[in-house]
Write a protein that holds these residues in place. Structure first.
Motif, PDB file in Angstrom:
ATOM      1  N   SER A 170      -0.652  49.134 -57.600  1.00 26.86           N
ATOM      2  CA  SER A 170      -2.045  49.219 -58.044  1.00 26.86           C
ATOM      3  C   SER A 170      -2.721  47.851 -58.017  1.00 26.86           C
ATOM      4  O   SER A 170      -3.954  47.756 -58.034  1.00 26.86           O
ATOM      5  N   PHE A 171      -1.934  46.776 -57.963  1.00 18.09           N
ATOM      6  CA  PHE A 171      -2.462  45.421 -57.849  1.00 18.09           C
ATOM      7  C   PHE A 171      -2.425  44.929 -56.397  1.00 18.09           C
ATOM      8  O   PHE A 171      -2.791  43.787 -56.120  1.00 18.09           O
ATOM      9  N   GLY A 172      -1.953  45.801 -55.485  1.00 20.27           N
ATOM     10  CA  GLY A 172      -1.880  45.427 -54.074  1.00 20.27           C
ATOM     11  C   GLY A 172      -0.889  44.332 -53.802  1.00 20.27           C
ATOM     12  O   GLY A 172      -1.105  43.479 -52.929  1.00 20.27           O
ATOM     13  N   GLY A 204      -0.360  48.662 -50.573  1.00 21.04           N
ATOM     14  CA  GLY A 204       0.651  48.042 -51.436  1.00 21.04           C
ATOM     15  C   GLY A 204       0.888  46.570 -51.158  1.00 21.04           C
ATOM     16  O   GLY A 204       1.499  45.876 -51.976  1.00 21.04           O
ATOM     17  N   VAL A 205       0.405  46.079 -50.009  1.00 16.54           N
ATOM     18  CA  VAL A 205       0.494  44.637 -49.732  1.00 16.54           C
ATOM     19  C   VAL A 205      -0.896  43.998 -49.694  1.00 16.54           C
ATOM     20  O   VAL A 205      -1.071  42.912 -49.151  1.00 16.54           O
ATOM     21  N   PRO A 235      -1.166  47.468 -40.374  1.00 13.82           N
ATOM     22  CA  PRO A 235      -1.596  48.488 -41.343  1.00 13.82           C
ATOM     23  C   PRO A 235      -1.809  49.851 -40.698  1.00 13.82           C
ATOM     24  O   PRO A 235      -1.896  49.986 -39.477  1.00 13.82           O
ATOM     25  N   SER A 236      -1.908  50.858 -41.550  1.00 17.03           N
ATOM     26  CA  SER A 236      -2.184  52.219 -41.108  1.00 17.03           C
ATOM     27  C   SER A 236      -3.644  52.566 -41.404  1.00 17.03           C
ATOM     28  O   SER A 236      -4.382  51.782 -42.002  1.00 17.03           O
ATOM     29  N   THR A 295      10.257  51.102 -51.152  1.00 22.95           N
ATOM     30  CA  THR A 295      11.363  50.379 -50.526  1.00 22.95           C
ATOM     31  C   THR A 295      10.881  49.577 -49.329  1.00 22.95           C
ATOM     32  O   THR A 295      11.278  48.419 -49.151  1.00 22.95           O
ATOM     33  N   ALA A 296      10.022  50.165 -48.497  1.00 25.35           N
ATOM     34  CA  ALA A 296       9.518  49.452 -47.320  1.00 25.35           C
ATOM     35  C   ALA A 296       8.787  48.172 -47.729  1.00 25.35           C
ATOM     36  O   ALA A 296       9.041  47.085 -47.186  1.00 25.35           O
TER      37      ALA A 296
END
Length: 294
Positions: free
Chosen positions: A224-226, A48-49, A86-87, A19-20
């Motif tokens: 998985s594709f970023g 994910g980004v 990012p983390s 969701t984020a």
């Protein structure tokens, strides 16, 4: 002044990070400058980004321990209106390092002061716990969005989260409110999904979003594709669901999208003024690149 929304639920696997990522991407796609902050040590939101957490030099960890400003940690993404902080796995130890810091619950809120003037929306992806990291996010946020999986066990533990929100309101952030409850992983074929939806609506009433995020393979494949699902397959059900959610949130937060003086005047007079669109000369075009090789 931008709207800060924390995505929180101490139960894992309810679609919080999904969701984020996709809410932030959808808000950016409709030309609202958006900042996505990953405050989860797992760093799934970052990957994910399209950011590799292993190679990140400046992250939320360095921001929270005071080594750098939040602005120094901001990175661009494929979407013109979306940026990310990012983390990193080092964030695991941040809670221990923050214990002796004065006003440790307000570190993120203080770091966000300048950034809030640059973005329409700031989305914070919280870890699946109610520790000091999540507490920082709730103290910094205007509201909290609660994803709830459409399964029985997903309802358990919500009381603990609501109690935490109540405590934060009382002692740290009196303006914190519930942005809404989002039903995720919804399968219209299952009676259980509809029963859970009825139970959630009975308890939360109009705080439940009209938008429901349905189970969708493309939504699961995109990380998985970023890429957010909008850039992976814009025609998918998941992409349409999150675009609908973004529009619903924009509609509910018009006062945050106005210049401060106008927003204060509108609020004082009880007016609802639509947010102005940016001119075409100011806006970079949104060009999705759906992948077909799943």
């Amino acid at each position: 002044m931008g709207k800060v929304i924390a995505i929180a639920n101490q139960k894992g696997g309810v679609g919080k990070t999904t969701t984020a990522i996709n809410l932030a991407a959808s808000l950016a796609a409709i030309e609202h400058p958006t900042l996505l902050i990953d405050i989860d040590p797992q760093a799934n939101c970052s990957s994910g980004v399209g950011i590799n957490p292993r190679t990140v030099q400046k992250s939320t960890y360095e921001v929270l321990i005071g080594d750098i400003s939040l602005e120094e940690a901001i990175q661009p993404t494929e979407l013109p209106f979306l940026e990310v902080v990012p983390s990193h796995i080092n964030l695991v130890g941040a809670e221990i390092e923050m214990i002796d810091v004065m006003e440790r619950e307000r570190i993120l809120a203080n770091a966000l002061r300048r950034a809030r003037r640059k973005y329409d929306f700031i989305i914070i992806d919280c870890p699946p716990s109610l520790g000091l990291l999540t507490l920082n996010a709730l103290t910094a946020a205007n509201s909290v969005l609660i994803p709830v999986q459409a399964e029985y066990f997903a309802l358990e533990g919500l009381g603990q989260l609501l109690n935490t929100i109540k405590i934060v309101r009382q002692h740290l952030n009196p303006e914190l409110e519930i942005e809404g409850v989002l039903l995720t992983m919804f399968d219209t074929r299952l009676r259980l999904s509809n029963q859970v939806a009825e139970e959630v609506r009975r308890y939360f009433g109009d705080k439940v979003f009209r938008t429901i995020v349905q189970r969708n393979v493309r939504l699961s494949e995109a990380p998985s594709f970023g890429r957010p699902v909008l850039l992976y397959d814009i025609t998918s059900v998941g992409a349409r669901n999150y675009m609908a959610l973004a529009k619903e949130i924009v509609q509910n937060n018009q006062r945050f999208l106005l210049p401060e003086s106008t927003a204060e005047e509108a609020s004082t007079n009880g007016l609802s003024i639509p947010a102005g669109r940016r001119s075409s000369s100011d806006a970079a075009p949104f060009r999705p690149h759906p992948e077909q090789d799943a």
